[in-house]
Design a protein around this motif. Structure first.
Motif, PDB file in Angstrom:
ATOM      1  N   ASP A 162      41.024  87.071 -31.859  1.00  0.00           N
ATOM      2  CA  ASP A 162      40.206  87.887 -32.767  1.00  0.00           C
ATOM      3  C   ASP A 162      38.866  87.186 -32.952  1.00  0.00           C
ATOM      4  O   ASP A 162      38.818  85.967 -33.136  1.00  0.00           O
ATOM      5  CB  ASP A 162      40.913  88.042 -34.113  1.00  0.00           C
ATOM      6  N   ALA A 163      37.791  87.949 -32.931  1.00  0.00           N
ATOM      7  CA  ALA A 163      36.448  87.378 -33.057  1.00  0.00           C
ATOM      8  C   ALA A 163      36.124  86.960 -34.492  1.00  0.00           C
ATOM      9  O   ALA A 163      35.235  86.147 -34.710  1.00  0.00           O
ATOM     10  CB  ALA A 163      35.403  88.374 -32.567  1.00  0.00           C
ATOM     11  N   GLY A 164      36.820  87.508 -35.465  1.00  0.00           N
ATOM     12  CA  GLY A 164      36.549  87.147 -36.846  1.00  0.00           C
ATOM     13  C   GLY A 164      35.299  87.817 -37.386  1.00  0.00           C
ATOM     14  O   GLY A 164      34.820  88.809 -36.847  1.00  0.00           O
ATOM     15  N   GLN A 165      34.722  87.249 -38.442  1.00  0.00           N
ATOM     16  CA  GLN A 165      33.594  87.855 -39.143  1.00  0.00           C
ATOM     17  C   GLN A 165      32.236  87.517 -38.528  1.00  0.00           C
ATOM     18  O   GLN A 165      31.268  88.218 -38.756  1.00  0.00           O
ATOM     19  CB  GLN A 165      33.605  87.403 -40.608  1.00  0.00           C
ATOM     20  N   GLN A 166      32.152  86.439 -37.747  1.00  0.00           N
ATOM     21  CA  GLN A 166      30.865  86.001 -37.201  1.00  0.00           C
ATOM     22  C   GLN A 166      30.812  86.260 -35.693  1.00  0.00           C
ATOM     23  O   GLN A 166      30.710  85.345 -34.879  1.00  0.00           O
ATOM     24  CB  GLN A 166      30.651  84.532 -37.512  1.00  0.00           C
ATOM     25  N   LYS A 167      30.840  87.528 -35.353  1.00  0.00           N
ATOM     26  CA  LYS A 167      30.937  87.959 -33.954  1.00  0.00           C
ATOM     27  C   LYS A 167      29.787  87.424 -33.093  1.00  0.00           C
ATOM     28  O   LYS A 167      30.004  87.004 -31.956  1.00  0.00           O
ATOM     29  CB  LYS A 167      30.979  89.481 -33.905  1.00  0.00           C
ATOM     30  N   VAL A 168      28.571  87.402 -33.623  1.00  0.00           N
ATOM     31  CA  VAL A 168      27.414  86.933 -32.858  1.00  0.00           C
ATOM     32  C   VAL A 168      27.591  85.465 -32.474  1.00  0.00           C
ATOM     33  O   VAL A 168      27.320  85.066 -31.338  1.00  0.00           O
ATOM     34  CB  VAL A 168      26.103  87.154 -33.649  1.00  0.00           C
ATOM     35  N   LYS A 169      28.066  84.656 -33.417  1.00  0.00           N
ATOM     36  CA  LYS A 169      28.299  83.239 -33.128  1.00  0.00           C
ATOM     37  C   LYS A 169      29.396  83.063 -32.091  1.00  0.00           C
ATOM     38  O   LYS A 169      29.329  82.182 -31.240  1.00  0.00           O
ATOM     39  CB  LYS A 169      28.645  82.483 -34.409  1.00  0.00           C
ATOM     40  N   ALA A 207      36.602  92.919 -26.201  1.00  0.00           N
ATOM     41  CA  ALA A 207      37.898  93.270 -25.626  1.00  0.00           C
ATOM     42  C   ALA A 207      39.047  92.444 -26.220  1.00  0.00           C
ATOM     43  O   ALA A 207      40.191  92.598 -25.793  1.00  0.00           O
ATOM     44  CB  ALA A 207      37.866  93.081 -24.105  1.00  0.00           C
ATOM     45  N   ALA A 208      38.761  91.594 -27.189  1.00  0.00           N
ATOM     46  CA  ALA A 208      39.796  90.722 -27.763  1.00  0.00           C
ATOM     47  C   ALA A 208      41.012  91.542 -28.180  1.00  0.00           C
ATOM     48  O   ALA A 208      40.861  92.625 -28.727  1.00  0.00           O
ATOM     49  CB  ALA A 208      39.239  89.958 -28.958  1.00  0.00           C
ATOM     50  N   PRO A 209      42.202  91.097 -27.899  1.00  0.00           N
ATOM     51  CA  PRO A 209      42.536  89.812 -27.291  1.00  0.00           C
ATOM     52  C   PRO A 209      42.228  89.800 -25.789  1.00  0.00           C
ATOM     53  O   PRO A 209      42.620  90.709 -25.063  1.00  0.00           O
ATOM     54  CB  PRO A 209      44.029  89.656 -27.553  1.00  0.00           C
ATOM     55  N   SER A 210      41.513  88.763 -25.360  1.00  0.00           N
ATOM     56  CA  SER A 210      41.162  88.614 -23.955  1.00  0.00           C
ATOM     57  C   SER A 210      41.007  87.135 -23.620  1.00  0.00           C
ATOM     58  O   SER A 210      40.704  86.319 -24.486  1.00  0.00           O
ATOM     59  CB  SER A 210      39.864  89.360 -23.653  1.00  0.00           C
ATOM     60  N   LYS A 261      35.920  74.831 -30.366  1.00  0.00           N
ATOM     61  CA  LYS A 261      34.565  75.395 -30.411  1.00  0.00           C
ATOM     62  C   LYS A 261      34.588  76.824 -30.942  1.00  0.00           C
ATOM     63  O   LYS A 261      33.738  77.218 -31.738  1.00  0.00           O
ATOM     64  CB  LYS A 261      33.926  75.382 -29.018  1.00  0.00           C
ATOM     65  N   LEU A 262      35.553  77.604 -30.506  1.00  0.00           N
ATOM     66  CA  LEU A 262      35.636  78.996 -30.949  1.00  0.00           C
ATOM     67  C   LEU A 262      36.112  79.104 -32.401  1.00  0.00           C
ATOM     68  O   LEU A 262      35.624  79.933 -33.152  1.00  0.00           O
ATOM     69  CB  LEU A 262      36.543  79.796 -30.018  1.00  0.00           C
ATOM     70  N   GLU A 263      37.043  78.241 -32.779  1.00  0.00           N
ATOM     71  CA  GLU A 263      37.522  78.267 -34.167  1.00  0.00           C
ATOM     72  C   GLU A 263      36.439  77.816 -35.140  1.00  0.00           C
ATOM     73  O   GLU A 263      36.402  78.259 -36.283  1.00  0.00           O
ATOM     74  CB  GLU A 263      38.794  77.427 -34.301  1.00  0.00           C
ATOM     75  N   GLU A 264      35.535  76.930 -34.682  1.00  0.00           N
ATOM     76  CA  GLU A 264      34.414  76.480 -35.511  1.00  0.00           C
ATOM     77  C   GLU A 264      33.542  77.634 -35.972  1.00  0.00           C
ATOM     78  O   GLU A 264      32.974  77.599 -37.060  1.00  0.00           O
ATOM     79  CB  GLU A 264      33.529  75.502 -34.732  1.00  0.00           C
ATOM     80  N   VAL A 265      33.442  78.669 -35.139  1.00  0.00           N
ATOM     81  CA  VAL A 265      32.589  79.810 -35.472  1.00  0.00           C
ATOM     82  C   VAL A 265      33.400  80.982 -36.014  1.00  0.00           C
ATOM     83  O   VAL A 265      32.909  82.102 -36.108  1.00  0.00           O
ATOM     84  CB  VAL A 265      31.711  80.259 -34.261  1.00  0.00           C
ATOM     85  N   GLU A 291      39.749  83.490 -33.864  1.00  0.00           N
ATOM     86  CA  GLU A 291      41.152  83.118 -33.736  1.00  0.00           C
ATOM     87  C   GLU A 291      41.443  82.972 -32.253  1.00  0.00           C
ATOM     88  O   GLU A 291      41.117  83.865 -31.460  1.00  0.00           O
ATOM     89  CB  GLU A 291      42.057  84.189 -34.350  1.00  0.00           C
ATOM     90  N   VAL A 292      42.069  81.846 -31.880  1.00  0.00           N
ATOM     91  CA  VAL A 292      42.268  81.519 -30.469  1.00  0.00           C
ATOM     92  C   VAL A 292      43.707  81.089 -30.235  1.00  0.00           C
ATOM     93  O   VAL A 292      44.307  80.426 -31.069  1.00  0.00           O
ATOM     94  CB  VAL A 292      41.307  80.388 -30.052  1.00  0.00           C
ATOM     95  N   THR A 293      44.231  81.461 -29.068  1.00  0.00           N
ATOM     96  CA  THR A 293      45.568  81.047 -28.658  1.00  0.00           C
ATOM     97  C   THR A 293      45.461  80.355 -27.306  1.00  0.00           C
ATOM     98  O   THR A 293      44.792  80.855 -26.404  1.00  0.00           O
ATOM     99  CB  THR A 293      46.498  82.262 -28.517  1.00  0.00           C
TER     100      THR A 293
END
Length: 126
Positions: free
Chosen positions: A66-73, A95-98, A115-119, A122-124
């Motif tokens: 999931d891209a979360g709230q800060q999609k641009v980041k 396209a998440a989940p991708s 790096k992705l969780e910092e912005v 959600e990552v698996t």
């Protein structure tokens, strides 16, 4: 004669696929999955069910759940990680989940995940 017609169609399709962007290929895979009720997921689960231990695994996939709230980041981070252009990186995020990156080492997968969780994404790691 019918085989030669199919071969020409197959060659044309392959040429179209070669020139497609990641976003277009992602859309194609989803359309095929929907149309035929199949999945393009690799049969990795069968190996895991057979008792393969994650400790012996040497190749990992990083999935943006999931891209979360800060999609641009998140898009900027995906561009940095993958080297994709803006349009293709946005396509991966939309396209998440991708999968962001496939076949990486455990250390690289964990680095990408952080790096992705910092912005705010959600990552698996699979």
């Amino acid at each position: 004669m019918e085989d030669s017609i199919m071969a020409l169609d197959k060659d044309a399709i392959i040429e179209q696929i070669k020139g497609a962007s990641i976003l277009e290929l992602n859309d194609l895979v989803k359309a095929i999955e929907d149309e035929f009720g199949v999945t393009a997921a690799a049969p990795v689960a069968a190996g895991a069910a057979a008792g393969d231990d994650a400790a012996t695994k040497d190749s990992f996939d990083v999935e943006l759940t999931d891209a979360g709230q800060q999609k641009v980041k998140v898009i900027k981070a995906v561009r940095e990680i993958t080297g994709l252009g803006l349009k293709d990186a946005k396509g991966v995020v939309d396209a998440a989940p991708s999968n962001v990156k496939e076949g990486v080492t455990e250390d690289e997968a964990n680095d990408i995940k952080s790096k992705l969780e910092e912005v705010g994404a959600e990552v698996t790691v699979k």
